[in-house]
Design an enzyme around this catalytic site. Structure first.
Site, mmCIF file in Angstrom:
data_model
loop_
_atom_site.group_PDB
_atom_site.id
_atom_site.type_symbol
_atom_site.label_atom_id
_atom_site.label_comp_id
_atom_site.label_asym_id
_atom_site.label_seq_id
_atom_site.Cartn_x
_atom_site.Cartn_y
_atom_site.Cartn_z
ATOM 1 N N LEU A 98 0.985 40.592 -29.402
ATOM 2 C CA LEU A 98 0.241 40.986 -30.608
ATOM 3 C C LEU A 98 -0.093 39.717 -31.404
ATOM 4 C CD1 LEU A 98 2.414 44.058 -31.636
ATOM 5 C CD2 LEU A 98 0.149 44.118 -30.561
ATOM 6 N N HIS A 114 13.986 42.942 -25.551
ATOM 7 C CA HIS A 114 13.750 41.908 -24.541
ATOM 8 C C HIS A 114 14.991 41.800 -23.638
ATOM 9 C CE1 HIS A 114 11.915 38.348 -22.839
ATOM 10 N NE2 HIS A 114 13.088 37.754 -22.933
HETATM 11 C C1 GRF Z 1 12.516 46.302 -20.356
HETATM 12 O O1 GRF Z 1 13.342 45.500 -19.572
HETATM 13 C C2 GRF Z 1 12.276 45.664 -21.695
HETATM 14 O O2 GRF Z 1 13.367 44.925 -22.154
HETATM 15 C C3 GRF Z 1 11.129 44.733 -21.402
HETATM 16 O O3 GRF Z 1 10.312 45.455 -20.507
HETATM 17 C C4 GRF Z 1 11.106 46.392 -19.780
HETATM 18 C C5 GRF Z 1 10.505 47.747 -19.982
HETATM 19 O O4 GRF Z 1 11.110 48.714 -19.194
HETATM 20 N N1 GRF Z 1 10.458 44.312 -22.614
HETATM 21 P P1 GRF Z 1 10.762 50.243 -19.372
HETATM 22 O O5 GRF Z 1 9.257 50.384 -19.221
HETATM 23 O O6 GRF Z 1 11.218 50.672 -20.721
HETATM 24 O O7 GRF Z 1 11.514 50.949 -18.270
#
Ligand code: GRF
Length: 194
Positions: A98, A114
């Site tokens: 963003l 994250h």
């Molecule tokens: C997760 O590992 C999150 O930390 C990262 O992207 C992934 C998304 O996984 N930002 P999901 O689509 O929620 O299964």
């Protein structure tokens, strides 16, 4: 913040690009009695996001945004959020950055999850890099979003032990399990001071 909540639950948008396992955990959390948020809509940059099946199953409206032109895409998102009075955004695997302009123009709160112990391993391929660097621990972080990638103020983190036999996939599974617990906890922490 108090003002935003009042007696009502905060109208929330979840931004996704992929599987949506965090989306599912956030929906389940928002369906609990004490949740401070209500998931109002899901926003995605791709019709291929598997998480769209989840929003459909739970009758949550979704908006697919064409991201060919980022500025235009962000304008459309801001318009949509304003129209729907969304004051809380949970980024959950949203694969777009963003812009500062978006963040400055959005009047609510934006969080991200994250899969690393920030400030270590910002960006992509976190599990592979952590294993290659022989880290003993990895984990996940929920943080406020600012205009620098994975750099906003940290709200909560959870450590996960890396086993010798772990590969990026096995580690990712372990970390994801913790993500599903951590995101709701972080939301409670900032909205209820829990
Ligand atoms: C997760 O590992 C999150 O930390 C990262 O992207 C992934 C998304 O996984 N930002 P999901 O689509 O929620 O299964």
């Amino acid at each position: 913040m108090e003002k935003l909540i009042g007696n009502k639950r905060l109208k929330t948008a979840v931004f996704i690009s992929g599987k949506g396992t965090n989306l599912l955990s956030l929906i389940k959390f928002s369906n609990t009695k004490k949740s401070p948020i209500k998931i109002d809509c899901v926003i995605t940059d791709t019709s291929k996001a598997q998480g769209l099946k989840i929003s459909k199953k739970y009758n949550i409206k979704s908006k697919i945004i064409n991201y060919k032109k980022r500025n235009l895409a962000e304008k459309k998102i801001l318009y949509f959020l304003n129209k729907n009075q969304i004051y809380f955004i949970c980024l959950a695997g949203f694969m777009r950055v963003l812009t500062r302009n978006f963040i400055n123009n959005y009047k609510g709160i934006i969080l991200n999850i994250h899969p690393s112990l920030l400030p270590k391993y910002k960006g992509l391929n976190t599990h592979k890099r952590a294993i290659e660097n022989n880290e003993k621990f990895s984990g996940c972080t929920v943080h406020f979003v600012n205009s620098k990638i994975d750099s906003g103020k940290i709200i909560l983190q959870k450590k996960v032990k890396i086993a010798k036999k772990d590969n990026p996939e096995t580690l990712s599974k372990k970390v994801l399990k913790q993500e599903h617990i951590l995101y709701p906890k972080a939301i409670n922490k900032i909205l209820f001071n829990l």
